[in-house]
Design a protein around this motif. Structure first.
Motif, PDB file in Angstrom:
ATOM      1  N   PHE A  46       0.887  -1.164   0.000  1.00  0.00           N
ATOM      2  CA  PHE A  46       0.000   0.000   0.000  1.00  0.00           C
ATOM      3  C   PHE A  46       0.922   1.210   0.000  1.00  0.00           C
ATOM      4  CE2 PHE A  46      -4.457   1.311   1.150  1.00  0.00           C
ATOM      5  CZ  PHE A  46      -4.259   2.670   0.962  1.00  0.00           C
ATOM      6  N   VAL A  47       0.899   1.983  -1.086  1.00  0.00           N
ATOM      7  CA  VAL A  47       1.845   3.082  -1.266  1.00  0.00           C
ATOM      8  C   VAL A  47       1.081   4.393  -1.414  1.00  0.00           C
ATOM      9  CG1 VAL A  47       3.731   4.009  -2.654  1.00  0.00           C
ATOM     10  CG2 VAL A  47       3.458   1.519  -2.415  1.00  0.00           C
ATOM     11  N   PHE A  48       1.442   5.373  -0.594  1.00  0.00           N
ATOM     12  CA  PHE A  48       0.905   6.720  -0.746  1.00  0.00           C
ATOM     13  C   PHE A  48       1.840   7.529  -1.637  1.00  0.00           C
ATOM     14  CE2 PHE A  48      -1.100   5.769   3.433  1.00  0.00           C
ATOM     15  CZ  PHE A  48      -2.420   5.983   3.058  1.00  0.00           C
ATOM     16  N   LEU A  49       1.247   8.236  -2.587  1.00  0.00           N
ATOM     17  CA  LEU A  49       1.982   9.138  -3.469  1.00  0.00           C
ATOM     18  C   LEU A  49       1.590  10.552  -3.064  1.00  0.00           C
ATOM     19  CD1 LEU A  49       3.858   8.679  -5.954  1.00  0.00           C
ATOM     20  CD2 LEU A  49       1.832   8.963  -7.392  1.00  0.00           C
ATOM     21  N   VAL A  50       2.548  11.319  -2.542  1.00  0.00           N
ATOM     22  CA  VAL A  50       2.241  12.646  -2.021  1.00  0.00           C
ATOM     23  C   VAL A  50       3.107  13.700  -2.703  1.00  0.00           C
ATOM     24  CG1 VAL A  50       1.612  11.640   0.208  1.00  0.00           C
ATOM     25  CG2 VAL A  50       3.903  12.567  -0.097  1.00  0.00           C
ATOM     26  N   GLY A  51       2.679  14.939  -2.558  1.00  0.00           N
ATOM     27  CA  GLY A  51       3.409  16.056  -3.157  1.00  0.00           C
ATOM     28  C   GLY A  51       2.449  17.158  -3.551  1.00  0.00           C
ATOM     29  N   ALA A  52       2.980  18.346  -3.771  1.00  0.00           N
ATOM     30  CA  ALA A  52       2.163  19.503  -4.128  1.00  0.00           C
ATOM     31  C   ALA A  52       1.541  19.329  -5.506  1.00  0.00           C
ATOM     32  CB  ALA A  52       3.022  20.771  -4.103  1.00  0.00           C
ATOM     33  N   ALA A 190     -12.305   8.237   6.820  1.00  0.00           N
ATOM     34  CA  ALA A 190     -11.794   7.114   7.604  1.00  0.00           C
ATOM     35  C   ALA A 190     -12.484   5.817   7.204  1.00  0.00           C
ATOM     36  CB  ALA A 190     -11.984   7.385   9.096  1.00  0.00           C
ATOM     37  N   GLY A 191     -13.787   5.894   6.928  1.00  0.00           N
ATOM     38  CA  GLY A 191     -14.514   4.706   6.488  1.00  0.00           C
ATOM     39  C   GLY A 191     -14.040   4.226   5.130  1.00  0.00           C
ATOM     40  N   ILE A 192     -13.779   5.158   4.216  1.00  0.00           N
ATOM     41  CA  ILE A 192     -13.266   4.790   2.894  1.00  0.00           C
ATOM     42  C   ILE A 192     -11.900   4.127   3.022  1.00  0.00           C
ATOM     43  CG2 ILE A 192     -12.441   5.700   0.688  1.00  0.00           C
ATOM     44  CD1 ILE A 192     -15.501   5.620   0.987  1.00  0.00           C
ATOM     45  N   MET A 193     -11.067   4.650   3.900  1.00  0.00           N
ATOM     46  CA  MET A 193      -9.741   4.055   4.075  1.00  0.00           C
ATOM     47  C   MET A 193      -9.829   2.664   4.689  1.00  0.00           C
ATOM     48  SD  MET A 193      -7.951   6.138   2.545  1.00  0.00           S
ATOM     49  CE  MET A 193      -6.485   5.122   2.764  1.00  0.00           C
ATOM     50  N   ASP A 194     -10.826   2.431   5.530  1.00  0.00           N
ATOM     51  CA  ASP A 194     -11.031   1.074   6.046  1.00  0.00           C
ATOM     52  C   ASP A 194     -11.331   0.114   4.905  1.00  0.00           C
ATOM     53  OD1 ASP A 194     -10.572   1.716   8.686  1.00  0.00           O
ATOM     54  OD2 ASP A 194     -12.698   2.044   9.143  1.00  0.00           O
ATOM     55  N   VAL A 195     -12.151   0.564   3.943  1.00  0.00           N
ATOM     56  CA  VAL A 195     -12.467  -0.275   2.787  1.00  0.00           C
ATOM     57  C   VAL A 195     -11.205  -0.560   1.975  1.00  0.00           C
ATOM     58  CG1 VAL A 195     -13.718  -0.365   0.594  1.00  0.00           C
ATOM     59  CG2 VAL A 195     -14.860   0.496   2.643  1.00  0.00           C
ATOM     60  N   LEU A 196     -10.408   0.485   1.705  1.00  0.00           N
ATOM     61  CA  LEU A 196      -9.180   0.295   0.927  1.00  0.00           C
ATOM     62  C   LEU A 196      -8.186  -0.584   1.675  1.00  0.00           C
ATOM     63  CD1 LEU A 196      -8.634   3.865  -0.571  1.00  0.00           C
ATOM     64  CD2 LEU A 196      -9.659   1.866  -1.654  1.00  0.00           C
ATOM     65  N   ILE A 215      -4.712  10.975   7.006  1.00  0.00           N
ATOM     66  CA  ILE A 215      -4.796   9.589   6.566  1.00  0.00           C
ATOM     67  C   ILE A 215      -3.410   8.975   6.446  1.00  0.00           C
ATOM     68  CG2 ILE A 215      -5.281   8.176   4.522  1.00  0.00           C
ATOM     69  CD1 ILE A 215      -7.849   9.766   4.177  1.00  0.00           C
ATOM     70  N   VAL A 216      -2.496   9.677   5.811  1.00  0.00           N
ATOM     71  CA  VAL A 216      -1.139   9.163   5.634  1.00  0.00           C
ATOM     72  C   VAL A 216      -0.471   8.937   6.983  1.00  0.00           C
ATOM     73  CG1 VAL A 216       1.134   9.642   4.670  1.00  0.00           C
ATOM     74  CG2 VAL A 216      -0.918  10.267   3.381  1.00  0.00           C
ATOM     75  N   ASN A 217      -0.613   9.891   7.886  1.00  0.00           N
ATOM     76  CA  ASN A 217       0.020   9.775   9.198  1.00  0.00           C
ATOM     77  C   ASN A 217      -0.590   8.656  10.026  1.00  0.00           C
ATOM     78  OD1 ASN A 217       1.564  11.946   8.449  1.00  0.00           O
ATOM     79  ND2 ASN A 217       0.502  13.429   9.740  1.00  0.00           N
ATOM     80  N   ASP A 218      -1.891   8.423   9.858  1.00  0.00           N
ATOM     81  CA  ASP A 218      -2.570   7.386  10.638  1.00  0.00           C
ATOM     82  C   ASP A 218      -2.206   5.983  10.151  1.00  0.00           C
ATOM     83  OD1 ASP A 218      -4.714   6.413  12.521  1.00  0.00           O
ATOM     84  OD2 ASP A 218      -5.556   5.702  10.622  1.00  0.00           O
ATOM     85  N   MET A 219      -2.110   5.785   8.855  1.00  0.00           N
ATOM     86  CA  MET A 219      -1.897   4.442   8.328  1.00  0.00           C
ATOM     87  C   MET A 219      -0.439   4.000   8.378  1.00  0.00           C
ATOM     88  SD  MET A 219      -4.576   3.945   5.181  1.00  0.00           S
ATOM     89  CE  MET A 219      -3.991   2.272   4.932  1.00  0.00           C
ATOM     90  N   LYS A 220       0.494   4.946   8.325  1.00  0.00           N
ATOM     91  CA  LYS A 220       1.924   4.618   8.434  1.00  0.00           C
ATOM     92  C   LYS A 220       2.341   3.537   7.437  1.00  0.00           C
ATOM     93  CE  LYS A 220       2.391   6.017  13.255  1.00  0.00           C
ATOM     94  NZ  LYS A 220       1.038   6.603  13.356  1.00  0.00           N
ATOM     95  N   ALA A 236       9.413   3.738   4.090  1.00  0.00           N
ATOM     96  CA  ALA A 236       8.505   2.732   4.640  1.00  0.00           C
ATOM     97  C   ALA A 236       7.949   3.221   5.967  1.00  0.00           C
ATOM     98  CB  ALA A 236       9.250   1.414   4.837  1.00  0.00           C
ATOM     99  N   GLY A 237       6.642   2.983   6.187  1.00  0.00           N
ATOM    100  CA  GLY A 237       6.031   3.409   7.443  1.00  0.00           C
ATOM    101  C   GLY A 237       6.136   4.893   7.665  1.00  0.00           C
ATOM    102  N   GLY A 238       6.022   5.667   6.575  1.00  0.00           N
ATOM    103  CA  GLY A 238       6.274   7.096   6.647  1.00  0.00           C
ATOM    104  C   GLY A 238       5.061   7.916   7.022  1.00  0.00           C
ATOM    105  N   GLN A 239       5.281   9.206   7.129  1.00  0.00           N
ATOM    106  CA  GLN A 239       4.229  10.174   7.371  1.00  0.00           C
ATOM    107  C   GLN A 239       4.217  11.181   6.229  1.00  0.00           C
ATOM    108  OE1 GLN A 239       4.792  11.782  11.357  1.00  0.00           O
ATOM    109  NE2 GLN A 239       3.642  10.060  12.201  1.00  0.00           N
ATOM    110  N   TYR A 240       3.170  12.022   6.225  1.00  0.00           N
ATOM    111  CA  TYR A 240       3.057  12.985   5.122  1.00  0.00           C
ATOM    112  C   TYR A 240       4.266  13.913   5.102  1.00  0.00           C
ATOM    113  CZ  TYR A 240       0.708  15.734   1.588  1.00  0.00           C
ATOM    114  OH  TYR A 240       0.381  16.336   0.407  1.00  0.00           O
ATOM    115  N   GLN A 241       4.658  14.384   6.268  1.00  0.00           N
ATOM    116  CA  GLN A 241       5.899  15.135   6.403  1.00  0.00           C
ATOM    117  C   GLN A 241       6.763  14.391   7.396  1.00  0.00           C
ATOM    118  OE1 GLN A 241       4.449  19.013   7.546  1.00  0.00           O
ATOM    119  NE2 GLN A 241       4.618  19.752   5.447  1.00  0.00           N
TER     120      GLN A 241
END
Length: 299
Positions: A46-52, A190-196, A215-220, A236-241
């Motif tokens: 599960f990979v978050f892609l973040v950035g401006a 939060a409910g949508i993220m539970d589904v994902l 969301i990013v900070n919570d899921m790690k 790995a196991g990162g946060q938004y910042q």
């Protein structure tokens, strides 16, 4: 029948997505949308892609979907070299991918059942299969009792669950989520993220572009950060910042992050990806062909 999300994944595939020094240059851009991006995503991640906005996330997703071709470098997805994939084989390739958008893109005159079933009918699945698969996937996303509702009778969160059900009903190996919580309140998000999270736990690899810090900070989970087309962090196991040591580049024409403190990056003042909505509900003749085409919203 048992709907196993991710069932298309062959055991011999050890890398789902691989970018090797991939660059993408648009004629309208004054700098590359992506610059020498190298990344590998393995099965079940599960990979978050973040950035401006304008950082390259849109280009990243479009390249995976083969909506665009790389200007340089190699892209392999599910064992296929996308640079050598002919246009006639692209629709079949995209059947292994599910896509979820920020704005749902449901057909307003069709019920929840038919919105999800439509994706299978596009693929020529039998009605017997559809009538087994659709209730099961609606149960997976928590909408087992809403199959006869129309989209306008649902909340925003419920509409997004329908969109997710539509994306995974064909059991894709990879799910691409483009700001799926962008229009939702925190509790609904939060409910949508539970589904994902559940879909990912069942075996589907998920790549999600988001601006949602909470969301990013919570899921790690794994976080890949883009800035001006460059991958500046892969954690790995990162946060938004983060205070983790970032990737450092040596090209003086781009900002570097040589210490443990994040630096301010000014977003681009343009979006190099033109607005495009192939799934507008103004005409059902367009179909829900996210299996064959993808729209794009500014990230």
């Amino acid at each position: 029948m048992s709907l196993r999300v991710g069932a298309r994944l062959a055991p011999r595939v050890i890398t789902m997505i691989r970018f090797e020094t991939v660059s993408k240059v648009y004629r309208s851009g004054n700098r590359p949308a992506l610059h020498e991006a190298t990344l590998e995503v393995k099965p079940g991640e599960f990979v978050f892609l973040v950035g401006a906005s304008g950082s390259g996330k849109s280009s990243f997703l479009r390249l995976i979907l083969r909506e665009e071709r790389a200007s340089a470098g190699l892209i392999h997805v599910l064992g296929q070299d996308l640079g050598r994939l002919s246009n006639r084989k692209v629709p079949a390739y995209r059947r292994n991918l599910g896509v979820v958008f920020q704005d749902f893109r449901l057909l307003p005159t069709k019920t929840v059942f038919d919105n999800v079933a439509f994706a299978l009918r596009v693929l020529g699945q039998s009605e017997a299969y559809i009538h087994d698969a659709v209730p099961e996937v609606l149960g997976l996303v928590g909408l087992g009792n809403k199959e006869n509702r129309l989209p306008h009778e649902l909340s925003g969160g419920e509409q997004q669950r329908v969109a997710i059900a539509r994306a995974v009903v064909n059991k894709p190996a990879i799910l691409l989520a483009d700001e799926p919580t962008g229009n939702l309140d925190p509790a609904t998000s939060a409910g949508i993220m539970d589904v994902l999270r559940n879909i990912n736990a069942a075996g589907t690899t998920v790549l999600m572009a988001t601006h949602d810090t909470a969301i990013v900070n919570d899921m790690k989970r794994r976080v890949v950060e883009l800035s001006e087309g460059r991958i500046i962090r892969d954690e790995a196991g990162g946060q938004y910042q983060t205070r983790a040591n970032p990737i450092v580049t040596v090209d003086d024409s781009y900002p570097t992050r040589a210490d443990s403190q994040p630096i301010a990056i000014e977003p681009l003042d343009f979006d190099p990806i033109p607005a495009f909505d192939p799934m507008s509900p103004t005409s059902e003749a367009i179909d829900l062909s996210y299996l064959d085409r993808i729209g794009d919203e500014p990230l």
